[in-house]
Design a protein around this motif. Structure first.
Motif, short mmCIF file in Angstrom:
data_model
loop_
_atom_site.label_atom_id
_atom_site.label_comp_id
_atom_site.label_asym_id
_atom_site.label_seq_id
_atom_site.Cartn_x
_atom_site.Cartn_y
_atom_site.Cartn_z
N ASP A 2 -38.37 15.27 29.42
CA ASP A 2 -37.51 15.84 30.46
C ASP A 2 -37.50 14.91 31.67
N GLU A 3 -36.69 15.27 32.66
CA GLU A 3 -36.55 14.42 33.85
C GLU A 3 -37.87 14.29 34.60
N GLU A 4 -38.64 15.36 34.63
CA GLU A 4 -39.92 15.33 35.33
C GLU A 4 -40.88 14.34 34.66
N PRO A 56 -28.55 13.40 26.68
CA PRO A 56 -29.50 13.15 27.77
C PRO A 56 -30.94 12.92 27.32
N GLY A 57 -31.39 13.67 26.31
CA GLY A 57 -32.75 13.48 25.83
C GLY A 57 -32.95 12.12 25.21
N GLU A 58 -31.98 11.67 24.43
CA GLU A 58 -32.06 10.34 23.82
C GLU A 58 -32.02 9.26 24.90
N ARG A 59 -31.21 9.46 25.91
CA ARG A 59 -31.10 8.47 26.99
C ARG A 59 -32.42 8.36 27.75
N ARG A 60 -33.07 9.51 27.99
CA ARG A 60 -34.35 9.46 28.70
C ARG A 60 -35.41 8.76 27.86
N LEU A 61 -35.45 9.04 26.56
CA LEU A 61 -36.43 8.39 25.69
C LEU A 61 -36.20 6.88 25.67
#
Length: 259
Positions: A2-4, A56-61
């Motif tokens: 997540d973003e956090e 978004p989850g893939e981008r954060r990873l």
């Protein structure tokens, strides 16, 4: 992821980098270079993942792998005074050891942790093992493209600086001679990646960097190479002569064909 969690890792990485600065400006130039490189690889990763429409989850990873891909470089430089793996140790493997030892990924899901450590461990291999497929392979493709896109910038800036302002570890110790080794030239002309172990001069190293276009995995990556004029800028640093001209023309043609 997540973003956090991403924000926490960015905060840790910033503090980790800062712990390597010393009272010696030569050391600080080398550490600063790797810190800035990481920032730019993260920026390129954002461009790639947005263009590819990842969720978004893939981008954060992917952003975490970009953030941590070179984490082993800092300890490598402190211990060995070089960024040349053959004269120290593999910085991908060292990065995994740092992350494991620091425990910074301990709060993540096991699959996320596995993919991040795999991305760090293998981002710098000559070829990705065939056994790696699916999302893990795509993640490696992404970080390898983002890494190359900024390494071109790093070296072009390095070549343009006077010696006293250059980060000393960047040139990897190759003699700056106006000579291209025939075997290196022919490897590029076959459309193949050049192996670092075959290089003899800094000119060879520049040809190796041009050969990276053959290992870009996404059309957006090739488009960015063209938009940033990397091939033409690299061509301007090569020694005059038929060999270098042949290589540059071949690479230009490849990019025009592959789009």
């Amino acid at each position: 992821m997540d973003e956090e969690g991403l924000a926490s890792l960015k905060k840790w990485f910033l503090g980790y980098c800062r712990s390597f600065y010393t009272s010696r400006e030569e050391d600080n130039r080398n550490i600063r270079l790797k810190e800035e490189h990481t920032e730019q690889v993260c920026a390129f990763m954002d461009i790639l993942t947005l263009d590819l429409g990842l969720d978004p989850g893939e981008r954060r990873l992917a952003g975490v792998v970009a953030l941590l891909h070179d984490v082993g470089r800092f300890e490598q430089y402190r211990c060995y005074g070089t960024f040349r793996d053959s004269e120290s140790e593999n910085h991908g493997t060292l990065g995994v050891r740092v992350l494991t030892g620091e425990g910074v990924l301990d709060g993540l899901a096991p699959e996320e942790r596995r993919m991040i450590l795999g991305g760090v461990a293998l981002h710098n291999v000559f070829r990705i093992p065939d056994a790696i497929d699916g999302p893990a392979r795509r993640l490696l493709h992404l970080v390898r493209d983002a890494d190359k896109l900024d390494i071109w910038r790093v070296f072009l800036e390095f070549y343009g600086l006077p010696p006293e302002e250059q980060a000393s570890a960047v040139g990897l110790g190759f003699p700056d001679l106006p000579v291209c080794t025939p075997g290196v030239v022919e490897t590029v002309m076959r459309g193949e990646l050049v192996n670092l172990a075959t290089l003899k001069t800094l000119s060879d190293f520049k040809l190796l960097q041009l050969s990276w276009v053959f290992d870009l995995n996404f059309a957006v990556s090739r488009r960015l190479v063209v938009e940033r004029n990397y091939v033409e800028q690299m061509a301007a640093t090569l020694p005059p002569g038929e060999d270098a001209a042949r290589v540059v023309a071949f690479v230009r043609e490849y990019l025009a064909r592959s789009g």
